[in-house]
Motif scaffolding. Sequence first.
Motif, PDB file in Angstrom:
ATOM      1  N   ARG A   1      47.328  31.239  33.384  1.00 46.75           N
ATOM      2  CA  ARG A   1      47.509  29.791  33.324  1.00 46.75           C
ATOM      3  C   ARG A   1      46.559  29.184  34.356  1.00 46.75           C
ATOM      4  NH1 ARG A   1      51.769  27.226  30.850  1.00 46.75           N
ATOM      5  NH2 ARG A   1      52.862  29.206  30.781  1.00 46.75           N
ATOM      6  N   ASP A   2      45.856  28.159  33.951  1.00 46.78           N
ATOM      7  CA  ASP A   2      44.943  27.433  34.853  1.00 46.78           C
ATOM      8  C   ASP A   2      43.982  28.363  35.614  1.00 46.78           C
ATOM      9  OD1 ASP A   2      46.155  25.061  34.065  1.00 46.78           O
ATOM     10  OD2 ASP A   2      47.689  25.240  35.647  1.00 46.78           O
ATOM     11  N   GLY A   3      43.500  29.348  34.928  1.00 48.38           N
ATOM     12  CA  GLY A   3      42.453  30.189  35.514  1.00 48.38           C
ATOM     13  C   GLY A   3      42.957  31.276  36.429  1.00 48.38           C
ATOM     14  N   ALA A   4      44.233  31.556  36.414  1.00 51.02           N
ATOM     15  CA  ALA A   4      44.750  32.617  37.283  1.00 51.02           C
ATOM     16  C   ALA A   4      45.852  33.389  36.558  1.00 51.02           C
ATOM     17  CB  ALA A   4      45.303  32.014  38.572  1.00 51.02           C
ATOM     18  N   VAL A   5      46.128  34.593  37.037  1.00 46.89           N
ATOM     19  CA  VAL A   5      47.199  35.407  36.451  1.00 46.89           C
ATOM     20  C   VAL A   5      48.522  34.900  37.022  1.00 46.89           C
ATOM     21  CG1 VAL A   5      48.201  37.726  36.322  1.00 46.89           C
ATOM     22  CG2 VAL A   5      45.709  37.416  36.201  1.00 46.89           C
ATOM     23  N   VAL A   6      49.438  34.558  36.125  1.00 42.05           N
ATOM     24  CA  VAL A   6      50.733  34.045  36.618  1.00 42.05           C
ATOM     25  C   VAL A   6      51.862  35.033  36.396  1.00 42.05           C
ATOM     26  CG1 VAL A   6      50.139  31.594  36.440  1.00 42.05           C
ATOM     27  CG2 VAL A   6      51.090  32.776  34.454  1.00 42.05           C
ATOM     28  N   LYS A   7      51.676  35.961  35.483  1.00 40.85           N
ATOM     29  CA  LYS A   7      52.785  36.875  35.212  1.00 40.85           C
ATOM     30  C   LYS A   7      52.236  38.143  34.559  1.00 40.85           C
ATOM     31  CE  LYS A   7      57.033  36.914  32.471  1.00 40.85           C
ATOM     32  NZ  LYS A   7      57.696  36.193  31.379  1.00 40.85           N
ATOM     33  N   GLU A   8      52.829  39.273  34.874  1.00 38.92           N
ATOM     34  CA  GLU A   8      52.469  40.523  34.205  1.00 38.92           C
ATOM     35  C   GLU A   8      53.749  41.169  33.716  1.00 38.92           C
ATOM     36  OE1 GLU A   8      49.709  43.221  35.875  1.00 38.92           O
ATOM     37  OE2 GLU A   8      48.630  41.675  36.983  1.00 38.92           O
ATOM     38  N   SER A   9      53.712  41.759  32.528  1.00 39.81           N
ATOM     39  CA  SER A   9      54.895  42.441  32.017  1.00 39.81           C
ATOM     40  C   SER A   9      54.467  43.673  31.231  1.00 39.81           C
ATOM     41  CB  SER A   9      55.702  41.496  31.120  1.00 39.81           C
ATOM     42  OG  SER A   9      54.886  41.031  30.060  1.00 39.81           O
ATOM     43  N   ALA A  10      55.399  44.601  31.041  1.00 41.92           N
ATOM     44  CA  ALA A  10      55.097  45.843  30.306  1.00 41.92           C
ATOM     45  C   ALA A  10      56.019  45.923  29.100  1.00 41.92           C
ATOM     46  CB  ALA A  10      55.295  47.043  31.217  1.00 41.92           C
ATOM     47  N   PRO A  11      55.562  45.552  27.920  1.00 44.05           N
ATOM     48  CA  PRO A  11      56.437  45.523  26.748  1.00 44.05           C
ATOM     49  C   PRO A  11      56.844  46.897  26.262  1.00 44.05           C
ATOM     50  CG  PRO A  11      54.183  45.019  26.110  1.00 44.05           C
ATOM     51  CD  PRO A  11      54.197  45.136  27.594  1.00 44.05           C
TER      52      PRO A  11
END
Lengths: 372, 225
Positions: B214-224
């Motif tokens: 979001r807005d040029g940066a990583v906001v969340k990481e998840s492992a599905p």
Amino acid sequence: MSFLYLVTRNVWSKKARSIGLTFAVAFAVMTVVTLGVTSSGLEQSAAAIISVGSADFTVVQKDVSDTLSSTIDTTELARLQHTPGVASAIGVLVEIQHLNAENPVFIEIGINPADLAGFGVKVVAGSAYAPTAAHEVMLGWRAAANLGLHVGDRFQANGTSNTVTGIYSTGNAFGDAGAMFPLPAIQGYNRVAGIVTLAFVKVSRGASIPAVARRVEYGQPELTTIRTAAQFGRADRDLIYLQAAVNGSTVLAILIGAVIVGNTMLLSLFERTHEFGLMRAVGWTRRRMVALLLGESLLLALIGAALGVALSFAVAGGLSHLPALRGVLHPNFTPDVFWRALYTALGMTLIGALYPTTRAALLSPLKALSYE
Amino acid sequence: MEGQPAIDVKGVTRVFPGGVTALAGLDLEVHYGEMVAITGPSGCGKSTLLNILAAIDTPTSGSVIVAGHDLAHTRDLSGYRRHEVGLVFQLHNLLPQLSALSNVELPMFGSRWSAHQRQTRALELLAEVDLRGCESRLPTELSGGERQRVAIARALANEPKILLADEPTGSLDSASTARFLDLLRQLENRGMTIVMVTHAPDVAAHAHRIVEMRDGAVVKESAPR
């Protein structure tokens, strides 16, 4: 897929652009080649006029606009005959007559009958005219055949009726299509008593032809010597101007062609921007891009050159049948002409392709990929 | 290379002329053999990141190391694009005048392979993406799914370590999408590192890791999975 296949495929797939470029190159090549072969043909024809006979070299007045305007008087001819190394020098008056529509350029040569054999003129039927005969003429075998005249017939020329005393052969197409008159008679017709146009020189046995020629030019600076058709081209100012015009036209044709090629390639660059971006994105180097675009241009240049030469054959052939040029213009397709076609095509294509190719190579892959 | 990430992005910003900031100090690590999906709203900088990883765009600041190449100091970026990464775009981006086979051969120019070797390799790749028999067809004679598979074959031409895919299923129907994802799974099983930009949650769900921007940066990481 080879690189050449890719080049060919790209050329083939953009048919409209390829056809446009090929014709631009072909028309420029046609212009250059036609000018070349016609000027060369005119030079050959003009040189043939003064090379009738088997002289070692020909002497004419220096710096004349037209070699046939050359005038050598009796004194100059006598000095020439006494130049060391000169075995004999025969003065000849050459005039061009408009005989009729079929023979717009008819060569008339005034020469002493005693000098005929020494200069390779063979009387093949009848006999030579008398040295001072007023109304006698010999026809070249081609002229006799063209005019349907035989020994004993009457030949109308210079406002007089002349008896054909003989038919001659020189081995020179231009000379054999003309007529020979006693020298005093043709000098009289043209009101140039004691004047000849040129002199045929034979050097003494063992003498160096170039050395004797140099000696003549040194001893008589008002004269110049001609041994080859190329030297004739340098001696005749009209031909010098013609050659300059041809060279100028060649440069102009290359420049105009280059502008057309450049413009077409630039339009093509805009059409293919996305394609070039994609190629850069998958790892094509700038150098390879340049090679591809130049390869496409060179292929079109070669096709255009071949087409241009073929067109120039047709155009030059057509020009040689125009009434004003019939019998004078014999298009001269020498190997040099084909080189000229090649360097014209390559020159204009490379100049034209330079900017679009550089621009394509310098495209940013990202900008090119996003180009619609 | 042992122990190093396949992709190591640190503090990357990308400000376009005019002042639009596409990436704002983005950090990302992707390990060899990993399949990462990058998601986020339009304009969040997903494609810009992928373009930078593919070396067709350059960051304004920050460091990008891909397969051991520090892109800021790599002189032969064409060689990098040719050998280290394979690119798959949303729209197949095949050259319309070339057959499927020739399109696959395109990146192999400059790889010191002979024309015969290039052709053999391209035939193998087309067979691998289940397009045997379609070699001589032009892109216009292929379906959308087939074209995208040709694009994958082209991306794999020089045996890259990393596959970068920008919305690869964006223009595909569900059957073609499923087939495409099967293909990605096969590549992943062979140890290929895959970074895929996608809007579609069901496509992203196939990845080891989902990185949300979001807005040029990583906001969340998840492992599905």
